[in-house]
Design an enzyme around this catalytic site. Structure first.
Site, PDB file in Angstrom:
ATOM      1  N   LYS A  41       0.604  -1.121  -0.097  1.00  0.00           N
ATOM      2  CA  LYS A  41       0.288  -0.437  -0.104  1.00  0.00           C
ATOM      3  C   LYS A  41       1.151   0.898   0.016  1.00  0.00           C
ATOM      4  O   LYS A  41       0.576   2.332  -0.673  1.00  0.00           O
ATOM      5  CB  LYS A  41      -1.089  -0.342   1.334  1.00  0.00           C
ATOM      6  CG  LYS A  41      -2.247  -0.686   1.192  1.00  0.00           C
ATOM      7  CD  LYS A  41      -2.945  -0.277   1.972  1.00  0.00           C
ATOM      8  CE  LYS A  41      -2.382  -0.722   3.563  1.00  0.00           C
ATOM      9  NZ  LYS A  41      -2.659  -0.295   4.964  1.00  0.00           N
ATOM     10  N   ARG A 120      -9.752   1.935   9.739  1.00  0.00           N
ATOM     11  CA  ARG A 120      -8.759   0.743  10.211  1.00  0.00           C
ATOM     12  C   ARG A 120     -10.184  -0.378  10.616  1.00  0.00           C
ATOM     13  O   ARG A 120     -10.732  -1.400  10.241  1.00  0.00           O
ATOM     14  CB  ARG A 120      -8.159   0.573  11.412  1.00  0.00           C
ATOM     15  CG  ARG A 120      -6.825   0.083  11.155  1.00  0.00           C
ATOM     16  CD  ARG A 120      -5.650   0.554  12.188  1.00  0.00           C
ATOM     17  NE  ARG A 120      -4.843  -0.362  11.580  1.00  0.00           N
ATOM     18  CZ  ARG A 120      -3.833   0.495  11.086  1.00  0.00           C
ATOM     19  NH1 ARG A 120      -3.633   1.417  10.564  1.00  0.00           N
ATOM     20  NH2 ARG A 120      -2.572  -0.378  11.021  1.00  0.00           N
ATOM     21  N   ARG A 159      10.936  -5.604   3.755  1.00  0.00           N
ATOM     22  CA  ARG A 159      10.944  -4.608   3.284  1.00  0.00           C
ATOM     23  C   ARG A 159      12.241  -3.348   4.118  1.00  0.00           C
ATOM     24  O   ARG A 159      11.754  -3.528   5.446  1.00  0.00           O
ATOM     25  CB  ARG A 159       9.468  -4.188   3.797  1.00  0.00           C
ATOM     26  CG  ARG A 159       8.870  -2.747   3.670  1.00  0.00           C
ATOM     27  CD  ARG A 159       7.266  -2.597   3.995  1.00  0.00           C
ATOM     28  NE  ARG A 159       6.056  -2.743   4.831  1.00  0.00           N
ATOM     29  CZ  ARG A 159       5.288  -2.157   5.458  1.00  0.00           C
ATOM     30  NH1 ARG A 159       4.634  -2.257   4.314  1.00  0.00           N
ATOM     31  NH2 ARG A 159       4.646  -2.440   6.327  1.00  0.00           N
ATOM     32  N   ARG A 192      11.345  -2.013  10.012  1.00  0.00           N
ATOM     33  CA  ARG A 192      10.465  -1.318  11.086  1.00  0.00           C
ATOM     34  C   ARG A 192      10.456  -2.373  12.682  1.00  0.00           C
ATOM     35  O   ARG A 192      10.292  -3.658  11.599  1.00  0.00           O
ATOM     36  CB  ARG A 192       9.088  -0.305  10.150  1.00  0.00           C
ATOM     37  CG  ARG A 192       8.969   0.488   9.848  1.00  0.00           C
ATOM     38  CD  ARG A 192       7.685   0.918   9.159  1.00  0.00           C
ATOM     39  NE  ARG A 192       5.881   0.291   9.681  1.00  0.00           N
ATOM     40  CZ  ARG A 192       5.548   0.225   9.098  1.00  0.00           C
ATOM     41  NH1 ARG A 192       4.924   1.600   7.864  1.00  0.00           N
ATOM     42  NH2 ARG A 192       3.973   0.108   9.234  1.00  0.00           N
ATOM     43  N   ARG A 203      -0.284  -8.429  13.481  1.00  0.00           N
ATOM     44  CA  ARG A 203      -1.143  -7.505  12.836  1.00  0.00           C
ATOM     45  C   ARG A 203      -1.677  -8.312  12.064  1.00  0.00           C
ATOM     46  O   ARG A 203      -2.682  -7.936  11.604  1.00  0.00           O
ATOM     47  CB  ARG A 203       0.205  -6.888  11.824  1.00  0.00           C
ATOM     48  CG  ARG A 203       0.896  -6.316  13.073  1.00  0.00           C
ATOM     49  CD  ARG A 203       2.285  -5.757  12.135  1.00  0.00           C
ATOM     50  NE  ARG A 203       2.036  -4.107  11.232  1.00  0.00           N
ATOM     51  CZ  ARG A 203       2.897  -3.572   9.947  1.00  0.00           C
ATOM     52  NH1 ARG A 203       3.464  -4.896   9.737  1.00  0.00           N
ATOM     53  NH2 ARG A 203       2.687  -2.922   9.013  1.00  0.00           N
TER      54      ARG A 203
HETATM   55  P1  AMP Z   1      -0.030   1.437   9.617  1.00  0.00           P
HETATM   56  O1  AMP Z   1       1.285   2.592   9.680  1.00  0.00           O
HETATM   57  O2  AMP Z   1      -1.196   2.013   8.800  1.00  0.00           O
HETATM   58  O3  AMP Z   1       1.049  -0.138   9.942  1.00  0.00           O
HETATM   59  O4  AMP Z   1       0.110   1.520  11.250  1.00  0.00           O
HETATM   60  C1  AMP Z   1       0.712   1.716  12.934  1.00  0.00           C
HETATM   61  C2  AMP Z   1       0.413   1.313  13.570  1.00  0.00           C
HETATM   62  O5  AMP Z   1      -0.296   2.797  14.007  1.00  0.00           O
HETATM   63  C3  AMP Z   1      -0.716   0.469  13.920  1.00  0.00           C
HETATM   64  O6  AMP Z   1      -0.313  -0.739  13.661  1.00  0.00           O
HETATM   65  C4  AMP Z   1      -1.546   0.690  15.047  1.00  0.00           C
HETATM   66  O7  AMP Z   1      -0.778   0.854  16.259  1.00  0.00           O
HETATM   67  C5  AMP Z   1      -1.213   2.275  14.716  1.00  0.00           C
HETATM   68  N1  AMP Z   1      -2.558   2.875  13.985  1.00  0.00           N
HETATM   69  C6  AMP Z   1      -2.562   3.613  12.704  1.00  0.00           C
HETATM   70  N2  AMP Z   1      -3.655   4.010  12.139  1.00  0.00           N
HETATM   71  C7  AMP Z   1      -4.742   3.397  13.603  1.00  0.00           C
HETATM   72  C8  AMP Z   1      -6.176   3.700  13.063  1.00  0.00           C
HETATM   73  N3  AMP Z   1      -6.606   4.150  12.415  1.00  0.00           N
HETATM   74  N4  AMP Z   1      -6.891   3.195  14.389  1.00  0.00           N
HETATM   75  C9  AMP Z   1      -5.873   2.369  15.358  1.00  0.00           C
HETATM   76  N5  AMP Z   1      -4.630   2.130  15.013  1.00  0.00           N
HETATM   77  C10 AMP Z   1      -3.995   2.663  14.062  1.00  0.00           C
END
Ligand code: AMP
Length: 246
Positions: A41, A120, A159, A192, A203
């Site tokens: 993404k 989400r 990644r 990361r 996840r």
């Molecule tokens: P991502 O880069 O989208 O994988 O987000 C990294 C982390 O940020 C996730 O594992 C969540 O802990 C938090 N996070 C990001 N977006 C959200 C969301 N919309 N709702 C809840 N937690 C979020």
């Protein structure tokens, strides 16, 4: 084509303006990206934004940036989110929704938006719908990238992400010009924390439980645009543009 790299407004919220603004804007697209972690993404968001001129708004990037920010730079919802993360808790739907509400000015921005990582959950999607209705905005589409789990694990373990600007690379499929160095800003490329195998499993489980129902939600709303995420980044990008009719 103008590419938005400064996202001060999205990071800080409120009336803060981004330092860079395009002189001319074509059509403002309002899009959401969906797909499990590792589906590509981040890469697709970059390609779409540079083609369509939209701003990439990623809640995950906001949380990562907030961890390094001074307290006075953080909005009230960001402070609540940081406290939850320090306790080791998930950020609640209410807090994330508050954070997006604080950024209503970004959603209305004349260059449009490409939301990534939000919504989400179905609760977040419903809150976003009501916010967009208040702002008199309509979604152009919800791009949902589909890929099977073995391919996802393969992609995630390779990644690498720029610790400075967030650009995404892959050790085999999308190498930087210089090993370990970002092409855009010369920042260091790192793995990361949440791309490590033990985090990936957690996840994926959370995604299946909470985020899959979003596809059904947007399908029923007539907004879902399914895109096969098999093949190179460029092939997937071409498929998405074709499906969107751009
Ligand atoms: P991502 O880069 O989208 O994988 O987000 C990294 C982390 O940020 C996730 O594992 C969540 O802990 C938090 N996070 C990001 N977006 C959200 C969301 N919309 N709702 C809840 N937690 C979020």
């Amino acid at each position: 084509m103008f590419t938005q790299t400064d996202r001060s407004a999205w990071i800080c919220g409120g009336e803060i303006q981004c330092r860079e603004q395009p002189a001319e804007v074509g059509r403002a697209y309002h899009l959401i990206l969906l797909g499990p972690p590792g589906v590509g993404k981040g890469t697709q968001a970059e390609l779409l934004c540079s083609r369509l001129g939209t701003c990439h708004l990623s809640t995950g990037d906001v949380f990562r940036a907030a961890k390094d920010a001074e307290d006075h730079q953080c909005s009230p919802a960001i402070r609540t989110a940081l406290e939850a993360m320090r306790r080791g808790d998930l950020v609640s739907d209410d807090t994330v929704i508050d954070m997006v509400r604080e950024r209503a000015a970004c959603l209305k921005c004349r260059i449009g938006f490409l939301l990534d990582g939000f919504p989400r959950t179905v609760e977040q999607a419903m809150a976003l719908d009501s916010l967009l209705t208040d702002l008199n905005l309509d979604l152009d589409g919800v791009l949902s990238y589909e890929l099977d789990i073995d391919a996802i694990v393969d992609r995630l373990s390779g990644r690498r992400t720029c610790e400075h600007c967030g650009a995404v690379y892959h050790v085999a499929a999308r190498k930087p010009i210089v090993d370990g160095v970002c092409d855009h800003c010369s920042g260091a490329l790192v793995q990361r924390e949440d791309d490590r195998p033990e985090s990936i499993r957690v996840r994926m489980a959370a995604y299946e439980e909470k985020t899959r129902p979003l596809s059904d939600y947007y399908r029923e709303a007539g907004k879902l645009v399914s895109v096969s995420a098999v093949g190179t980044a460029e092939a997937i990008f071409a498929r998405a543009l074709q499906t969107l009719g751009v």
